[in-house]
Design a protein around this motif. Structure first.
Motif, mmCIF file in Angstrom:
data_model
loop_
_atom_site.group_PDB
_atom_site.id
_atom_site.type_symbol
_atom_site.label_atom_id
_atom_site.label_comp_id
_atom_site.label_asym_id
_atom_site.label_seq_id
_atom_site.Cartn_x
_atom_site.Cartn_y
_atom_site.Cartn_z
ATOM 1 N N SER A 14 -35.156 -26.697 12.562
ATOM 2 C CA SER A 14 -35.809 -27.014 13.822
ATOM 3 C C SER A 14 -35.771 -28.522 14.007
ATOM 4 C CB SER A 14 -37.257 -26.508 13.811
ATOM 5 O OG SER A 14 -37.963 -27.001 12.685
ATOM 6 N N GLN A 15 -35.599 -28.975 15.241
ATOM 7 C CA GLN A 15 -35.424 -30.412 15.466
ATOM 8 C C GLN A 15 -36.727 -31.194 15.322
ATOM 9 O OE1 GLN A 15 -33.638 -30.664 19.321
ATOM 10 N NE2 GLN A 15 -35.500 -30.102 20.415
ATOM 11 N N ILE A 16 -37.831 -30.499 15.175
ATOM 12 C CA ILE A 16 -39.085 -31.112 14.752
ATOM 13 C C ILE A 16 -39.493 -30.437 13.448
ATOM 14 C CG2 ILE A 16 -41.531 -31.455 15.280
ATOM 15 C CD1 ILE A 16 -40.807 -31.551 18.217
ATOM 16 N N GLY A 17 -39.742 -31.253 12.426
ATOM 17 C CA GLY A 17 -40.128 -30.719 11.120
ATOM 18 C C GLY A 17 -41.592 -30.996 10.835
ATOM 19 N N LEU A 18 -42.161 -30.213 9.944
ATOM 20 C CA LEU A 18 -43.565 -30.360 9.555
ATOM 21 C C LEU A 18 -43.657 -31.059 8.210
ATOM 22 C CD1 LEU A 18 -46.606 -29.783 9.805
ATOM 23 C CD2 LEU A 18 -46.170 -27.518 8.808
ATOM 24 N N GLY A 19 -44.307 -32.215 8.184
ATOM 25 C CA GLY A 19 -44.540 -32.935 6.940
ATOM 26 C C GLY A 19 -45.865 -32.532 6.326
ATOM 27 N N THR A 20 -45.950 -32.607 5.005
ATOM 28 C CA THR A 20 -47.153 -32.132 4.295
ATOM 29 C C THR A 20 -47.822 -33.245 3.494
ATOM 30 O OG1 THR A 20 -45.820 -31.425 2.391
ATOM 31 C CG2 THR A 20 -46.187 -29.797 4.132
ATOM 32 N N MET A 21 -47.655 -34.497 3.923
ATOM 33 C CA MET A 21 -48.166 -35.624 3.152
ATOM 34 C C MET A 21 -49.679 -35.568 2.948
ATOM 35 S SD MET A 21 -47.689 -39.731 3.807
ATOM 36 C CE MET A 21 -48.876 -39.806 5.154
ATOM 37 N N ALA A 50 -43.233 -33.201 -0.981
ATOM 38 C CA ALA A 50 -42.850 -34.069 -2.096
ATOM 39 C C ALA A 50 -43.871 -33.957 -3.212
ATOM 40 C CB ALA A 50 -42.738 -35.524 -1.639
ATOM 41 N N GLU A 51 -43.399 -34.198 -4.433
ATOM 42 C CA GLU A 51 -44.283 -34.145 -5.598
ATOM 43 C C GLU A 51 -45.399 -35.181 -5.482
ATOM 44 O OE1 GLU A 51 -45.930 -35.375 -9.373
ATOM 45 O OE2 GLU A 51 -44.579 -36.575 -8.129
ATOM 46 N N SER A 52 -45.114 -36.305 -4.835
ATOM 47 C CA SER A 52 -46.100 -37.380 -4.733
ATOM 48 C C SER A 52 -47.226 -37.071 -3.757
ATOM 49 C CB SER A 52 -45.405 -38.680 -4.305
ATOM 50 O OG SER A 52 -44.780 -38.523 -3.045
ATOM 51 N N TYR A 53 -47.072 -36.080 -2.904
ATOM 52 C CA TYR A 53 -48.113 -35.739 -1.951
ATOM 53 C C TYR A 53 -49.263 -35.036 -2.675
ATOM 54 C CZ TYR A 53 -44.453 -36.508 1.588
ATOM 55 O OH TYR A 53 -43.458 -37.038 2.368
ATOM 56 N N GLY A 54 -50.362 -35.759 -2.829
ATOM 57 C CA GLY A 54 -51.513 -35.186 -3.533
ATOM 58 C C GLY A 54 -51.222 -34.926 -4.993
ATOM 59 N N ASN A 55 -50.274 -35.679 -5.576
ATOM 60 C CA ASN A 55 -49.900 -35.471 -6.984
ATOM 61 C C ASN A 55 -49.508 -34.029 -7.275
ATOM 62 O OD1 ASN A 55 -50.319 -38.178 -7.844
ATOM 63 N ND2 ASN A 55 -52.524 -37.823 -7.909
ATOM 64 N N GLY A 56 -48.744 -33.457 -6.380
ATOM 65 C CA GLY A 56 -48.245 -32.098 -6.570
ATOM 66 C C GLY A 56 -49.070 -31.031 -5.883
ATOM 67 N N GLY A 79 -37.474 -30.327 -0.166
ATOM 68 C CA GLY A 79 -38.358 -30.717 -1.255
ATOM 69 C C GLY A 79 -37.891 -31.965 -1.974
ATOM 70 N N ARG A 80 -38.826 -32.892 -2.135
ATOM 71 C CA ARG A 80 -38.551 -34.112 -2.890
ATOM 72 C C ARG A 80 -39.395 -34.086 -4.145
ATOM 73 N NH1 ARG A 80 -40.759 -39.466 -1.372
ATOM 74 N NH2 ARG A 80 -41.209 -38.504 0.627
ATOM 75 N N GLY A 81 -38.749 -33.953 -5.283
ATOM 76 C CA GLY A 81 -39.487 -33.845 -6.531
ATOM 77 C C GLY A 81 -39.697 -35.193 -7.198
ATOM 78 N N GLY A 82 -40.664 -35.245 -8.078
ATOM 79 C CA GLY A 82 -40.860 -36.444 -8.880
ATOM 80 C C GLY A 82 -39.810 -36.497 -9.969
ATOM 81 N N VAL A 83 -39.667 -37.640 -10.574
ATOM 82 C CA VAL A 83 -38.696 -37.793 -11.657
ATOM 83 C C VAL A 83 -39.450 -38.255 -12.897
ATOM 84 C CG1 VAL A 83 -36.525 -38.844 -12.355
ATOM 85 C CG2 VAL A 83 -36.985 -38.441 -9.940
ATOM 86 N N PRO A 84 -39.945 -37.324 -13.703
ATOM 87 C CA PRO A 84 -40.750 -37.704 -14.854
ATOM 88 C C PRO A 84 -39.922 -38.340 -15.956
ATOM 89 C CG PRO A 84 -40.303 -35.353 -14.886
ATOM 90 C CD PRO A 84 -39.751 -35.876 -13.588
ATOM 91 N N GLY A 85 -40.530 -39.263 -16.669
ATOM 92 C CA GLY A 85 -39.867 -39.846 -17.824
ATOM 93 C C GLY A 85 -40.074 -38.951 -19.031
ATOM 94 N N GLY A 86 -39.244 -39.095 -20.025
ATOM 95 C CA GLY A 86 -39.374 -38.254 -21.210
ATOM 96 C C GLY A 86 -38.119 -38.320 -22.044
ATOM 97 N N GLY A 100 -37.324 -32.155 -13.189
ATOM 98 C CA GLY A 100 -38.183 -32.330 -12.029
ATOM 99 C C GLY A 100 -38.011 -31.225 -11.010
ATOM 100 N N LEU A 101 -36.784 -30.757 -10.830
ATOM 101 C CA LEU A 101 -36.530 -29.653 -9.903
ATOM 102 C C LEU A 101 -37.217 -28.378 -10.373
ATOM 103 C CD1 LEU A 101 -35.112 -28.367 -7.472
ATOM 104 C CD2 LEU A 101 -33.073 -28.106 -8.903
ATOM 105 N N ASP A 102 -37.124 -28.080 -11.658
ATOM 106 C CA ASP A 102 -37.791 -26.889 -12.195
ATOM 107 C C ASP A 102 -39.301 -26.965 -11.989
ATOM 108 O OD1 ASP A 102 -35.438 -25.723 -13.007
ATOM 109 O OD2 ASP A 102 -35.560 -26.469 -15.065
ATOM 110 N N SER A 103 -39.875 -28.140 -12.187
ATOM 111 C CA SER A 103 -41.321 -28.304 -11.995
ATOM 112 C C SER A 103 -41.698 -28.087 -10.538
ATOM 113 C CB SER A 103 -41.763 -29.699 -12.450
ATOM 114 O OG SER A 103 -41.538 -29.876 -13.836
ATOM 115 N N MET A 104 -40.873 -28.587 -9.633
ATOM 116 C CA MET A 104 -41.146 -28.410 -8.214
ATOM 117 C C MET A 104 -41.084 -26.933 -7.814
ATOM 118 S SD MET A 104 -39.450 -30.286 -4.894
ATOM 119 C CE MET A 104 -37.790 -30.111 -5.522
ATOM 120 N N LEU A 105 -40.093 -26.225 -8.303
ATOM 121 C CA LEU A 105 -39.976 -24.802 -7.997
ATOM 122 C C LEU A 105 -41.183 -24.029 -8.518
ATOM 123 C CD1 LEU A 105 -36.186 -24.180 -8.743
ATOM 124 C CD2 LEU A 105 -37.291 -24.444 -6.513
ATOM 125 N N GLU A 106 -41.668 -24.433 -9.673
ATOM 126 C CA GLU A 106 -42.847 -23.773 -10.237
ATOM 127 C C GLU A 106 -44.071 -24.006 -9.352
ATOM 128 O OE1 GLU A 106 -45.438 -23.635 -14.405
ATOM 129 O OE2 GLU A 106 -43.642 -24.889 -14.251
#
Length: 314
Positions: A14-21, A50-56, A79-86, A100-106
């Protein structure tokens, strides 16, 4: 709501998208449910998170709404996921990205997203390694397409060219960046690069972080983002003397067209060359409905030219 192809890809949104920040911050799950239900009922499909919105929390809330009120197949998740260090590295290292992708899907409670937006261009990691993560994600079915968030024009072009060398699966179809009458920076490099490589722009903050709606002309409303301790700096960055002139031009155009300044500002972004969708956030379903009303507005050429002139960053 009308739909568009994202760049030269087969993906339609859709040419207008819904953000969830604000989900999980100032928007609770009931309000989020009302927003997404109204959005889908109006023909909206693109939902950005995004993962950063409300810390997940935003992604968890989206997953909950998709399991209770809205069908997963009715939305396109960007979906924009976080990139955790490790131990697998950080930044755009293949292991960190896929983890990070697996965490986002979860968090989302789904087995795939439609558009995986890589969080940034990481000069420390070979581009081919980053793109190989996209290949793995596409071939495994965890994402359908990939894009970049906030790249410079040369970075987007580099990723597109390297992706084609790897067979095309990893070529980004979208780039996400802030773009509005108050922020026309993407026109310097990013939009020309995106148009050249057939990549669609997802424009976030198309309302100038709320400033272009005119709500801040006479002060700061108590229920606005500008009055929120956490979001006030985000809004204040766009409340400048130059912005005031642009806002008054938008108000004048809206008055002449018999519509809202919100619709004028949103329609300007939506119909800029190369823009696939404009992503809006909302406090509640009523505010979102006002944004979706802009879908039907087409700015006359003379008004678009006047807005181009008054907002010219040069």
């Amino acid at each position: 709501m009308r739909r568009r192809r994202v760049g030269g890809s087969g993906l339609e949104v859709s040419q207008i998208g819904l953000g969830t920040m604000t989900w999980g911050v100032s928007t609770d799950v009931d309000a989020a449910t009302n927003q997404l239900t109204a959005f889908v009922d109006a023909g909206g499909t693109l939902v950005e998170t995004a993962e950063s919105y409300g810390n997940g929390v935003a992604q968890q809330m989206l997953g909950e709404v998709l399991s209770t009120a809205v069908r997963r197949e009715d939305v396109v998740i960007a979906g924009r996921g976080g990139v955790p260090g490790g131990p697998l590295g950080e930044g755009s290292a293949r292991g960190a990205l896929l983890d990070g992708l697996d965490s986002m899907l979860e968090r989302l409670g789904t087995d795939h997203i439609d558009l995986w937006q890589l969080p940034f261009f990481d000069a420390r990691v070979p581009v081919e390694e980053t793109l190989s993560a996209v290949q793995v994600a596409v071939y495994s079915g965890k994402t359908r397409y990939a894009g970049l968030v906030g790249p410079a024009g040369w970075q987007l072009a580099t990723v597109a060219e390297r992706g084609r060398m790897l067979g095309g699966v990893a070529v980004p179809v979208a780039a996400q960046a802030e773009y509005s009458l108050l922020c026309r920076g993407p026109e310097r490099e990013l939009l020309p690069a995106a148009l050249h490589h057939g990549i669609g722009l997802l424009a976030w903050a198309p309302l100038g972080r709320g400033v272009l709606t005119g709500k801040y002309v006479d002060g700061t409303p108590a229920d606005s983002r500008g009055a929120s301790p956490g979001l006030a700096p985000y809004v204040e960055a766009r409340r400048t003397e130059h912005a005031t002139r642009i806002v008054h031009a938008v108000l004048t155009a809206a008055d002449g067209l018999g519509t809202s300044p919100l619709s004028v500002a949103l329609a300007w972004v939506r119909d800029q060359p190369g823009v696939a969708a404009a992503i809006v956030g909302a406090r509640d379903a009523a505010q979102l409905t006002a944004s979706m009303a802009a879908d039907q507005l087409v700015l006359p050429a003379e008004i678009r030219a006047a807005l181009d002139d008054v907002s010219d960053p040069r």
